[in-house]
Design an enzyme around this catalytic site. Structure first.
Site, mmCIF file in Angstrom:
data_model
loop_
_atom_site.group_PDB
_atom_site.id
_atom_site.type_symbol
_atom_site.label_atom_id
_atom_site.label_comp_id
_atom_site.label_asym_id
_atom_site.label_seq_id
_atom_site.Cartn_x
_atom_site.Cartn_y
_atom_site.Cartn_z
ATOM 1 N N CYS A 1 -21.417 -8.535 4.359
ATOM 2 C CA CYS A 1 -21.595 -8.790 5.797
ATOM 3 C C CYS A 1 -22.693 -7.886 6.361
ATOM 4 C CB CYS A 1 -20.284 -8.532 6.534
ATOM 5 S SG CYS A 1 -19.037 -9.761 6.134
ATOM 6 N N ARG B 1 -13.989 -14.975 2.367
ATOM 7 C CA ARG B 1 -14.162 -13.768 1.552
ATOM 8 C C ARG B 1 -12.945 -12.861 1.678
ATOM 9 N NH1 ARG B 1 -18.878 -10.358 3.176
ATOM 10 N NH2 ARG B 1 -17.725 -9.036 1.747
ATOM 11 N N ASN C 1 -9.723 -4.550 0.908
ATOM 12 C CA ASN C 1 -10.556 -3.360 0.720
ATOM 13 C C ASN C 1 -9.967 -2.363 -0.268
ATOM 14 O OD1 ASN C 1 -12.417 -4.529 2.344
ATOM 15 N ND2 ASN C 1 -11.862 -3.387 4.180
HETATM 16 C C1 EPZ Z 1 -15.792 -0.289 4.603
HETATM 17 O O1 EPZ Z 1 -17.200 -0.490 4.644
HETATM 18 C C2 EPZ Z 1 -15.173 -1.653 4.714
HETATM 19 N N1 EPZ Z 1 -15.589 -2.459 3.590
HETATM 20 C C3 EPZ Z 1 -15.580 -2.319 6.013
HETATM 21 O O2 EPZ Z 1 -14.831 -3.512 6.119
HETATM 22 C C4 EPZ Z 1 -15.211 -1.428 7.189
HETATM 23 O O3 EPZ Z 1 -15.738 -1.996 8.378
HETATM 24 C C5 EPZ Z 1 -15.761 -0.016 6.992
HETATM 25 O O4 EPZ Z 1 -15.351 0.505 5.714
HETATM 26 C C6 EPZ Z 1 -15.277 0.940 8.072
HETATM 27 O O5 EPZ Z 1 -13.871 1.005 8.044
HETATM 28 C C7 EPZ Z 1 -14.971 -2.287 2.408
HETATM 29 O O6 EPZ Z 1 -14.066 -1.474 2.284
HETATM 30 C C8 EPZ Z 1 -15.429 -3.168 1.277
HETATM 31 P P1 EPZ Z 1 -18.386 3.108 5.813
HETATM 32 P P2 EPZ Z 1 -18.183 0.730 4.268
HETATM 33 O O7 EPZ Z 1 -19.125 3.647 4.644
HETATM 34 O O8 EPZ Z 1 -17.550 1.550 3.208
HETATM 35 C C9 EPZ Z 1 -22.388 4.705 7.814
HETATM 36 C C10 EPZ Z 1 -14.420 -5.757 6.276
HETATM 37 O O9 EPZ Z 1 -14.488 -6.467 7.287
HETATM 38 N N2 EPZ Z 1 -22.776 5.060 6.446
HETATM 39 O O10 EPZ Z 1 -17.065 3.715 6.185
HETATM 40 O O11 EPZ Z 1 -19.518 0.183 4.038
HETATM 41 C C11 EPZ Z 1 -22.274 3.196 8.028
HETATM 42 O O12 EPZ Z 1 -23.529 2.647 8.363
HETATM 43 C C12 EPZ Z 1 -15.509 -4.763 6.018
HETATM 44 O O13 EPZ Z 1 -13.469 -5.750 5.448
HETATM 45 C C13 EPZ Z 1 -23.950 5.769 6.237
HETATM 46 O O14 EPZ Z 1 -24.679 6.089 7.180
HETATM 47 O O15 EPZ Z 1 -18.173 1.552 5.636
HETATM 48 C C14 EPZ Z 1 -21.287 3.117 9.179
HETATM 49 O O16 EPZ Z 1 -21.950 3.317 10.407
HETATM 50 C C15 EPZ Z 1 -16.653 -4.907 6.996
HETATM 51 N N3 EPZ Z 1 -24.289 6.101 4.965
HETATM 52 C C16 EPZ Z 1 -20.353 4.295 8.913
HETATM 53 O O17 EPZ Z 1 -21.059 5.181 8.049
HETATM 54 C C17 EPZ Z 1 -23.509 5.777 3.892
HETATM 55 O O18 EPZ Z 1 -23.875 6.136 2.747
HETATM 56 C C18 EPZ Z 1 -19.046 3.911 8.240
HETATM 57 O O19 EPZ Z 1 -19.371 3.141 7.098
HETATM 58 C C19 EPZ Z 1 -22.318 5.060 4.125
HETATM 59 C C20 EPZ Z 1 -21.957 4.708 5.406
#
Ligand code: EPZ
Length: 421
Positions: free
Chosen positions: A117, A400, A23
């Site tokens: 995912c 991945r 990440n």
């Molecule tokens: C990152 O995803 C990671 N992916 C994820 O890891 C990880 O699970 C996640 O952070 C939480 O730590 C990468 O770094 C590529 P978020 P991301 O934005 O950035 C909501 C893995 O297994 N949200 O922190 O997509 C979202 O729905 C992957 O390596 C909004 O509502 O996660 C979630 O409920 C899986 N609007 C929460 O925030 C937005 O614009 C946290 O999501 C963005 C997010």
């Protein structure tokens, strides 16, 4: 398609070396679009998400050399394309960092919506909020996001995120680095890979402060020069191997870690009865007796990572007593793997955001399917601990995010092989 064949029941033992953080790599590689010259990036994990990103950047005109294993030299100075290949963009989630990178580099972007995912609805409204606050006009359709400079141009601004979002925090940092003025991100995520991105950018001449806290400040600079940077170790890969050692009753030295990043994971495994020894850049886990039940609530860093939910659930499935696992980031994440674990004998009752896991003294091999990256990793752990043979299908998800999984597990004594269907 390919699958893993796993003959379970052998306690893992030996040494495993952790690769660079997925990440962090998937944020730092797009950020190299901001740099006017070659960046030598070391400890880059050789995983499919990284290979896809490098293909996208090469297709945009970047010059990419791979002089040795896990080293990438990338020079984006000749890139003119602002429309990365949509077919490749849709193959992964972090391709959305190309939006912030292109906005910051040249003020415009046309990027397909990301794939990756799909264990939950994963909106990008906070990313869009950030881009608009920086002065961009944003057109969002079901297929793509189009960014252009708004009527007042692009400049730094203060942005308070409505939800703690790793992706939005990273995307806004990348977009703001070359913009005039100061950008302040409040309610920012604090994950180690955000700090790693900030350190990479500052190594190239940026001015990012506060990464790792809930307030990140970016002072725009004129340009970034090339340089060398080494990516941090992957805390989730390390946590996955710790969980595998715990679930199989093993004794494993996990090398190339930053123990501080692992605190929440190691303390939980210790609560479950594993013996953890901390060294400067390594951890040893010994899990001789049966694990004990515990309670876990996932939470953004420095809390227990949601990306370790599935893996700790396997440990809970084999622990004595009843454990409680509450998910606070992605409510539907349980559905990616719990039914598969139940087919192996696990007893898991999902009640909204909480799973009640009643430990059993053994799991049994079965044919199961990965539905996302970490769910797949959890099924591998379950197969390693189970009695009999487990087949894990859809392993492209697992590949991945886990470099040389078969080699690393085989070196720990696991009976696992990759079989083409
Ligand atoms: C990152 O995803 C990671 N992916 C994820 O890891 C990880 O699970 C996640 O952070 C939480 O730590 C990468 O770094 C590529 P978020 P991301 O934005 O950035 C909501 C893995 O297994 N949200 O922190 O997509 C979202 O729905 C992957 O390596 C909004 O509502 O996660 C979630 O409920 C899986 N609007 C929460 O925030 C937005 O614009 C946290 O999501 C963005 C997010």
């Amino acid at each position: 398609m390919a699958r893993y064949e796993i003959k379970g029941g052998t306690p893992l033992s030996g040494t495993v070396t952790i690769s660079g953080a997925k990440n962090a790599a998937v944020a730092i590689l797009p950020a190299s679009l901001l740099v006017a010259g070659p960046c030598r990036i070391e400890n880059v994990p050789d995983i499919s998400d990284v290979r896809i990103l490098l293909s996208i950047l090469e297709g945009m005109g970047a010059d990419i050399q791979r002089p040795e294993e896990n080293v990438v030299i990338i020079d984006c100075s000749k890139v003119t394309d602002t429309r990365p290949n949509p077919e490749l963009v849709k193959k992964m989630r972090a391709s959305y960092y190309l939006m912030g990178a292109l906005l910051g580099r040249c003020g415009r972007a046309h990027v397909a919506l990301p794939g990756g995912c799909n264990f939950a609805s994963r909106p990008i409204d906070q990313h869009i909020k950030g881009f608009e606050a920086l002065g961009a006009d944003v057109e969002e359709t079901d297929d793509y996001v189009e960014l252009e400079p708004g009527p007042h141009g692009l400049q730094g601004n203060r942005i308070c995120l409505d939800i703690v979002s790793v992706g939005a925090t990273i995307n806004i940092i990348i977009a703001a680095v070359l913009l005039p003025g100061q950008t302040i991100i409040e309610n920012a995520a604090k994950e180690p890979h955000i700090v790693d991105l900030a350190n990479f950018l500052n190594t190239m001449g940026a001015n990012v402060s506060g990464a790792g806290t809930d307030t990140v400040k970016i002072r725009g600079v004129e340009s970034l020069k090339g340089g060398t940077y080494a990516i941090i170790p992957d805390q989730i890969e390390a946590g996955t191997y710790l969980a595998a050692a715990a679930a199989t009753g093993g004794n494993v030295l996990v090398r190339n870690v930053i123990p501080k990043h692992m605190d929440c994971i190691t303390s939980k495994l210790a609560e479950m009865g594993a013996e953890i020894s901390n060294y400067d850049d390594a951890l040893r886990i010994r899990a001789a007796g049966r694990l004990r039940h515990t309670t876990v609530k996932t939470h953004p860093y420095p809390g227990f990572p949601t990306d370790m939910q599935a893996q700790i659930c396997v440990c809970m499935s084999l622990a004595s007593g009843v454990s409680r696992l509450t998910e606070s980031v992605y409510e539907t994440r349980f559905f990616g793997y719990c039914s598969e674990l139940e087919s192996m004998g696990a007893d898991i009752q999902i009640n909204g955001k909480t799973a009640i896991v009643t430990g059993t003294d053994r799991l049994y091999g079965a044919t199961v399917s990965a539905h996302d990256l970490r769910a797949g990793a959890a099924l591998v752990i379950a197969g390693l601990a189970a009695e009999g043979t487990t087949w894990v299908k859809n392993i492209h998800y697992v590949e991945r995010g886990y470099e040389r999984l078969i080699g690393k597990l085989t070196a720990l004594g696991a009976a696992i092989r990759r079989v083409e269907d």
